[in-house]
Structures are given as structure tokens and as C-alpha cells.
Design a protein around this motif. Structure first.
Motif, PDB file in Angstrom:
ATOM      1  N   GLN A 129      13.556   4.410 -13.243  1.00  0.00           N
ATOM      2  CA  GLN A 129      13.245   3.369 -14.002  1.00  0.00           C
ATOM      3  C   GLN A 129      12.990   2.196 -13.224  1.00  0.00           C
ATOM      4  N   VAL A 130      14.091   1.851 -12.400  1.00  0.00           N
ATOM      5  CA  VAL A 130      14.193   0.691 -11.817  1.00  0.00           C
ATOM      6  C   VAL A 130      13.150   0.682 -10.609  1.00  0.00           C
ATOM      7  N   ARG A 131      13.042   1.713 -10.134  1.00  0.00           N
ATOM      8  CA  ARG A 131      11.933   1.994  -8.836  1.00  0.00           C
ATOM      9  C   ARG A 131      10.813   1.479  -9.378  1.00  0.00           C
ATOM     10  N   ARG A 132      10.364   2.056 -10.597  1.00  0.00           N
ATOM     11  CA  ARG A 132       8.818   1.899 -11.184  1.00  0.00           C
ATOM     12  C   ARG A 132       8.715   0.312 -11.300  1.00  0.00           C
ATOM     13  N   ASP A 133       9.544  -0.047 -12.083  1.00  0.00           N
ATOM     14  CA  ASP A 133       9.527  -1.564 -12.508  1.00  0.00           C
ATOM     15  C   ASP A 133       9.742  -2.265 -11.028  1.00  0.00           C
ATOM     16  N   VAL A 134      10.497  -1.920 -10.050  1.00  0.00           N
ATOM     17  CA  VAL A 134      10.377  -2.748  -8.564  1.00  0.00           C
ATOM     18  C   VAL A 134       8.961  -2.700  -8.234  1.00  0.00           C
ATOM     19  N   SER A 135       8.364  -1.711  -8.529  1.00  0.00           N
ATOM     20  CA  SER A 135       6.856  -1.570  -7.977  1.00  0.00           C
ATOM     21  C   SER A 135       5.994  -2.616  -8.841  1.00  0.00           C
ATOM     22  N   ASP A 136       6.356  -2.646 -10.043  1.00  0.00           N
ATOM     23  CA  ASP A 136       5.530  -3.513 -11.016  1.00  0.00           C
ATOM     24  C   ASP A 136       6.097  -4.910 -10.439  1.00  0.00           C
ATOM     25  N   LEU A 137       6.987  -5.333 -10.310  1.00  0.00           N
ATOM     26  CA  LEU A 137       7.569  -6.712  -9.710  1.00  0.00           C
ATOM     27  C   LEU A 137       6.892  -6.930  -8.256  1.00  0.00           C
ATOM     28  N   GLU A 138       6.758  -6.010  -7.565  1.00  0.00           N
ATOM     29  CA  GLU A 138       5.982  -6.111  -6.289  1.00  0.00           C
ATOM     30  C   GLU A 138       4.631  -6.442  -6.425  1.00  0.00           C
ATOM     31  N   GLU A 139       4.094  -6.010  -7.287  1.00  0.00           N
ATOM     32  CA  GLU A 139       2.627  -5.958  -7.424  1.00  0.00           C
ATOM     33  C   GLU A 139       2.342  -7.519  -8.215  1.00  0.00           C
ATOM     34  N   ALA A 140       3.425  -7.949  -9.253  1.00  0.00           N
ATOM     35  CA  ALA A 140       3.053  -9.226  -9.732  1.00  0.00           C
ATOM     36  C   ALA A 140       3.392 -10.059  -8.695  1.00  0.00           C
ATOM     37  N   LYS A 141       4.263  -9.958  -7.820  1.00  0.00           N
ATOM     38  CA  LYS A 141       4.419 -10.936  -6.448  1.00  0.00           C
ATOM     39  C   LYS A 141       3.055 -11.160  -5.839  1.00  0.00           C
ATOM     40  N   ARG A 142       2.585  -9.842  -5.526  1.00  0.00           N
ATOM     41  CA  ARG A 142       1.245  -9.928  -4.469  1.00  0.00           C
ATOM     42  C   ARG A 142       0.215 -10.568  -5.379  1.00  0.00           C
ATOM     43  N   GLN A 143      -0.235 -10.336  -6.645  1.00  0.00           N
ATOM     44  CA  GLN A 143      -0.800 -10.967  -7.673  1.00  0.00           C
ATOM     45  C   GLN A 143      -0.799 -12.704  -7.506  1.00  0.00           C
ATOM     46  N   TRP A 144       0.486 -12.857  -7.617  1.00  0.00           N
ATOM     47  CA  TRP A 144       0.871 -14.341  -7.642  1.00  0.00           C
ATOM     48  C   TRP A 144       0.513 -15.018  -6.448  1.00  0.00           C
ATOM     49  N   GLY A 145       0.549 -14.408  -5.270  1.00  0.00           N
ATOM     50  CA  GLY A 145       0.027 -14.919  -4.061  1.00  0.00           C
ATOM     51  C   GLY A 145      -1.346 -14.894  -4.062  1.00  0.00           C
TER      52      GLY A 145
END
Length: 150
Positions: free
Chosen positions: A44-60
Motif C-alpha cells: 500500500q505504501v508503494r502505491r501511495d508513494v507512486s501517487d505522491l511522486e505523480e503529485a510532485k510531478r504534476q505540481w512541477g
């Protein structure tokens, strides 16, 4: 988590001669259950980390502060809810939360600075407008006095 599983294995070894293997089977089943639960949480944490990484990319790409709020809430929620995270997962989530929180503070400072500038501009414009209106009123007043005097 490792120390709990180790203790359960030791308990299983101690219980084996006294319970003819039944007690040790129960202790080992609990150990397997704990390891399986931790594996599920890590997935679950790995899935959430991928969501966090995508959010970081989108914020950029967009500079939308909602992505930062999402990152902060998700990372802090995972840290609060899951007490059996590995140290690596915990530090990774803390890093995401800290990164998002710092960027969010910067965005808030920028927004408040923009608001202050807009407020100052509005005050200046209203002052200029008031001065123009009072000059117009004074000119009309002079015209009225001149018209009354003739």
C-alpha cells in the motif's frame, strides 16, 4: 516487526514439546499473519508513494497548490496510521511530507504578498479617484458660485 516474529518463533520452539506441536503451530501462524500484514502495508505504501511522486510531478508542471496539500495530507496520514512501517518507508514518507510542506509555505507567502500588492494598488487607485472627484467637485462649486454671482 522482526523482533515480534523472532519472539513468536522462540515461543513456538518452547511450546513444541509441551503441546505436541499445536501451540507452536498457533505461534507460527501468528508470526506469518504479522509478516503478511506488514507486506500488505508495504505494498500500500508503494502505491501511495507512486501517487505522491505523480503529485510532485504534476505540481512541477502546473504549480497548483492542491497537489502540495494532497502530498502533505497523504504522507502524514500514512505515517500516523501505520505504526509498523519500515524505517526506509517512514523516512521516505517524512521526506515527501516535509518537501510538500516547505513548498506550501512558500506558495502561501507568495499569495499573501500578491494580496498585499493588490490591496496597495487598490488603495492608490481609490486615493487618485477620490482626489479627482474632489477636484471635480471643487470646480463645479466654483462654477456654481460664479453663476450665482452674476
Amino acid at each position: 516487526m522482526g523482533k515480534y516474529v523472532t519472539w513468536l518463533m522462540v515461543i513456538a520452539c518452547i511450546l513444541y514439546p509441551f503441546t505436541r506441536g499445536i501451540g507452536s503451530i498457533l505461534a507460527l501462524l501468528v508470526a506469518i499473519f504479522l509478516m503478511g500484514g506488514r507486506a500488505m502495508i508495504e505494498r500500500q505504501v508503494r502505491r501511495d508513494v507512486s501517487d505522491l511522486e505523480e503529485a510532485k510531478r504534476q505540481w512541477g508542471l502546473t504549480r497548483n497548490p492542491e497537489y502540495l496539500r494532497f502530498m502533505t495530507l497523504r504522507a502524514e496520514g500514512l505515517l500516523e496510521d501505520n505504526k509498523i512501517l519500515t524505517p526506509d518507508s517512514r523516512s521516505l514518507l517524512q521526506g515527501y511530507a516535509q518537501w510538500a510542506h516547505e513548498r506550501l509555505e512558500r506558495e502561501d507567502k507568495k499569495q499573501s504578498k500578491k494580496a498585499r500588492k493588490a490591496e496597495k494598488k487598490a488603495r492608490r487607485e481609490s486615493t487618485v479617484q477620490d482626489a479627482d472627484e474632489s477636484a471635480d467637485a471643487a470646480a463645479k462649486n466654483e462654477e456654481n458660485k460664479a453663476a450665482d454671482g452674476s
